[in-house]
Design an enzyme around this catalytic site. Structure first.
Site, PDB file in Angstrom:
ATOM      1  N   ARG A   1       0.836  -1.206   0.000  1.00 59.20           N
ATOM      2  CA  ARG A   1       0.000   0.000   0.000  1.00 59.20           C
ATOM      3  C   ARG A   1       0.872   1.258   0.000  1.00 59.20           C
ATOM      4  NH1 ARG A   1      -5.053  -0.020   0.895  1.00 59.20           N
ATOM      5  NH2 ARG A   1      -4.938  -1.985   2.079  1.00 59.20           N
TER       6      ARG A   1
ATOM      7  N   GLU B   1       0.598  -7.713  -3.961  1.00 62.65           N
ATOM      8  CA  GLU B   1      -0.652  -6.959  -4.120  1.00 62.65           C
ATOM      9  C   GLU B   1      -0.380  -5.461  -4.036  1.00 62.65           C
ATOM     10  OE1 GLU B   1      -4.181  -5.729  -1.102  1.00 62.65           O
ATOM     11  OE2 GLU B   1      -3.679  -7.854  -1.112  1.00 62.65           O
TER      12      GLU B   1
ATOM     13  N   THR C   1      -7.697  -3.630  -2.465  1.00 65.34           N
ATOM     14  CA  THR C   1      -8.665  -2.540  -2.273  1.00 65.34           C
ATOM     15  C   THR C   1      -9.433  -2.284  -3.566  1.00 65.34           C
ATOM     16  OG1 THR C   1      -7.010  -1.603  -0.754  1.00 65.34           O
ATOM     17  CG2 THR C   1      -8.983  -0.319  -1.107  1.00 65.34           C
TER      18      THR C   1
ATOM     19  N   LYS D   1     -10.413 -13.621   2.126  1.00 58.98           N
ATOM     20  CA  LYS D   1      -9.540 -12.798   2.957  1.00 58.98           C
ATOM     21  C   LYS D   1     -10.290 -12.496   4.255  1.00 58.98           C
ATOM     22  CE  LYS D   1      -7.916  -7.985   3.042  1.00 58.98           C
ATOM     23  NZ  LYS D   1      -7.601  -6.812   2.200  1.00 58.98           N
TER      24      LYS D   1
ATOM     25  N   GLY E   1      -2.961  -6.859  11.077  1.00 56.19           N
ATOM     26  CA  GLY E   1      -2.453  -7.115  12.413  1.00 56.19           C
ATOM     27  C   GLY E   1      -1.617  -8.368  12.563  1.00 56.19           C
TER      28      GLY E   1
ATOM     29  N   GLY F   1       0.925  -6.136   5.513  1.00 65.14           N
ATOM     30  CA  GLY F   1       0.923  -4.794   4.952  1.00 65.14           C
ATOM     31  C   GLY F   1       2.006  -3.925   5.538  1.00 65.14           C
ATOM     32  N   SER F   2       1.631  -3.012   6.450  1.00 66.22           N
ATOM     33  CA  SER F   2       2.582  -2.026   6.946  1.00 66.22           C
ATOM     34  C   SER F   2       3.718  -2.632   7.762  1.00 66.22           C
ATOM     35  CB  SER F   2       1.860  -0.972   7.793  1.00 66.22           C
ATOM     36  OG  SER F   2       1.198  -1.573   8.892  1.00 66.22           O
TER      37      SER F   2
END
Length: 224
Positions: free
Chosen positions: A18, A41, A82, A142, A172, A192-193
């Site tokens: 992202r 992704e 997304t 998901k 998370g 992700g992050s």
């Protein structure tokens, strides 16, 4: 097109990039693939996402090219996250994407993804959403947000879902808790992050990818 369940069996990690820019896409993609992460992704709320998808798909999609015992090119599944609207699915396909991931279950998006011949992975949170998504034609599910559930919830869902249903827990997930979700029956986890965020260097991303891969490999060893 490679099957997403097969790809997750090889390495149960999905990288969520992202905020990545086209300039970062190839260096970051190469770092992830070097570490063995082969599902990439690009969320559509990133800068110029379709350009990044095209770059990654051209470099890493298609048949695997082996070098030095590792996959150097090809063999990856590249696509978009997304994805909220059916008209974006065609743009993902035009960019060479293979997988469409959403934070929610939208029947029209699943239908458009199936028509385009791409892999459909909608986001679900409840058994009702999960069964509705499968009935609509989703290839895998998901479970999102992962930080709002426990592994026991994943296990309960797995107990009632049809055999062979792909489940990816996203949100998370850390190097410390991924084993719990995998033990509960997840096929993989989306990162992700904790793996990439804007401003990270390629070295940062590769180091963190190595930690996640090592954690997953330890889980695999304990399962043998």
């Amino acid at each position: 097109m490679r099957d997403v369940i097969e790809a997750l069996a090889d390495m149960p990690l999905l990288a969520i990039l992202r905020g990545i820019t086209p300039e970062e896409a190839l260096p970051v993609g190469e770092a992830l693939v070097r570490q063995g992460i082969l599902i990439l992704e690009v969320p559509l709320n990133s800068p110029q996402p379709f350009q990044s998808i095209r770059l990654l798909a051209d470099r890493f999609g298609g048949e695997a090219i082996m070098g030095g015992g590792a996959i150097m090119g090809g063999g990856a599944i590249v696509g978009a996250g997304t994805v909220l609207r059916p008209d974006d699915v065609a743009r993902v396909a035009d960019a060479g994407g293979q997988i469409v991931v959403s934070p929610n279950f939208e029947p029209a998006v699943v239908a458009a993804t199936r028509r385009a011949g791409l892999i459909s992975v909608p986001g679900v949170f409840t058994p009702t959403e999960a069964f509705a998504a499968l009935d609509a034609g989703a290839h895998a599910l998901k479970i999102f947000p992962g930080d709002a559930i426990t592994p026991k919830v994943v296990g309960a869902l797995r107990a009632v879902l049809p055999g062979g249903t792909g489940v990816v827990v996203t949100g998370g997930v850390t190097v410390d808790n991924l084993a719990g979700f995998m033990d509960a029956g997840a096929n993989g986890v989306g990162i992700g992050s904790a793996l990439y965020r804007p401003g990270n260097t390629v070295q940062d991303v590769e180091a963190q990818a190595g930690r996640f891969v090592a954690s997953m490999q330890r889980w695999k060893e304990m399962r043998r």
